[in-house]
Scaffold this active site. Sequence first.
Site, mmCIF file in Angstrom:
data_model
loop_
_atom_site.group_PDB
_atom_site.id
_atom_site.type_symbol
_atom_site.label_atom_id
_atom_site.label_comp_id
_atom_site.label_asym_id
_atom_site.label_seq_id
_atom_site.Cartn_x
_atom_site.Cartn_y
_atom_site.Cartn_z
ATOM 1 N N GLY A 109 13.680 7.781 22.255
ATOM 2 C CA GLY A 109 13.987 6.847 23.347
ATOM 3 C C GLY A 109 14.274 5.454 22.796
ATOM 4 O O GLY A 109 15.266 4.812 23.169
ATOM 5 N N HIS A 110 13.434 4.998 21.879
ATOM 6 C CA HIS A 110 13.653 3.680 21.265
ATOM 7 C C HIS A 110 14.939 3.692 20.430
ATOM 8 O O HIS A 110 15.697 2.722 20.426
ATOM 9 C CB HIS A 110 12.483 3.298 20.358
ATOM 10 N N ASP B 183 10.671 2.167 32.163
ATOM 11 C CA ASP B 183 9.818 1.085 32.685
ATOM 12 C C ASP B 183 10.680 0.263 33.639
ATOM 13 O O ASP B 183 11.082 -0.863 33.334
ATOM 14 C CB ASP B 183 9.287 0.238 31.531
ATOM 15 N N ARG C 142 3.163 7.206 24.708
ATOM 16 C CA ARG C 142 1.863 7.726 25.147
ATOM 17 C C ARG C 142 1.855 9.251 25.227
ATOM 18 O O ARG C 142 0.782 9.840 25.357
ATOM 19 C CB ARG C 142 1.475 7.119 26.500
HETATM 20 O O1 PAF Z 1 8.003 -1.793 26.934
HETATM 21 C C1 PAF Z 1 7.312 -2.212 25.986
HETATM 22 O O2 PAF Z 1 7.211 -1.569 24.933
HETATM 23 C C2 PAF Z 1 6.576 -3.530 26.134
HETATM 24 O O3 PAF Z 1 6.130 -3.737 27.427
HETATM 25 C C3 PAF Z 1 7.416 -4.740 25.644
HETATM 26 C C4 PAF Z 1 8.650 -4.940 26.491
HETATM 27 C C5 PAF Z 1 7.816 -4.531 24.192
HETATM 28 C C6 PAF Z 1 6.578 -6.021 25.731
HETATM 29 O O4 PAF Z 1 5.419 -5.932 24.973
#
Ligand code: PAF
Length: 303
Positions: free
Chosen positions: A42-43, A167, A204
């Site tokens: 995802g990242h 998110d 998670r």
């Molecule tokens: O989505 C996240 O991983 C965190 O909430 C973020 C945007 C890096 C802020 O700490």
Amino acid sequence: MAPHHEPVLASTRTELAALLADARRDDRQIGFVPTMGALHEGHASLMRVARKHVGDGPVVVSIFVNPMQFGSGEDLDRYPRTLDADLVICGEEGVDVVFAPSVEEMYPHGVPASDREPDGVTVVPAPALADILEGEVRPGHFRGVLTVVAKLFGLVRPDVAVFGQKDYQQLALIRRMAEDLCMGVEVIGAETRRDPDGLAMSSRNRYLSPEEREHALSLSRALRRAQATGFEGADHALAAARAELREAHGVDLDYLVITAADLGRLPDEVLPGTEGRILIAARVGSTRLIDNLPITLGNKGDN
Ligand code: PAF
């Protein structure tokens, strides 16, 4: 995939500034993906979106587990920290700079508590949108998110910053902050990546036992069932999702709602074709998961 190269690791503000000086001087675009590490596909997809936007400009990934956005009793201490593996993923995606500061580097005057005004430390107070959904269950969470993202924006000074739609409320609030505070950053929302069985990718997920992971699939199934019945109206869609969740084991629901696409309330009369959002949050074992999907609503007079 971009050719593998070692990203340069910066752990201080000064190192980061030095690494980005050339790009700023040459007026190259800077792309930014803020993360808390424990990186996954995802990242990686967010990094690819950033790369697409900035061409040969630098892509910066920050890795910082932000204490300010964790409430007491949440998983700050056990949040996975996997820097070596994260650097490999950043390398595979052609990331130029990884910024992984310490807590002291990010909060030299101390970490403000997520639930009260700190002494003499400036924070970003979140607007009302932060009080519903996640904010209701996690008071102060978005204040912590907005504060750290504002600080990171100030340090990286990106042209574009990419966040995941998983998110969804966070994305909406960050977009709003960037606009309201004239931060000059284009905030991009990238589609949620899913495992082949539908589970939304999340750092998670690694807490889940195989059995819990099986149970967790009911979240995305419920959203998809709702999505498929959205044309019958929001009430029908919610009922379809709830029916799916009733069959699920070990899922403790926090919320299941349909909102307008901007997270506002749906009007009493929903016009056919209205774009909304269905959002879910639930605890599976001791792991809290969230997910959401777009939903196109019809109107059979039942909203
Ligand atoms: O989505 C996240 O991983 C965190 O909430 C973020 C945007 C890096 C802020 O700490």
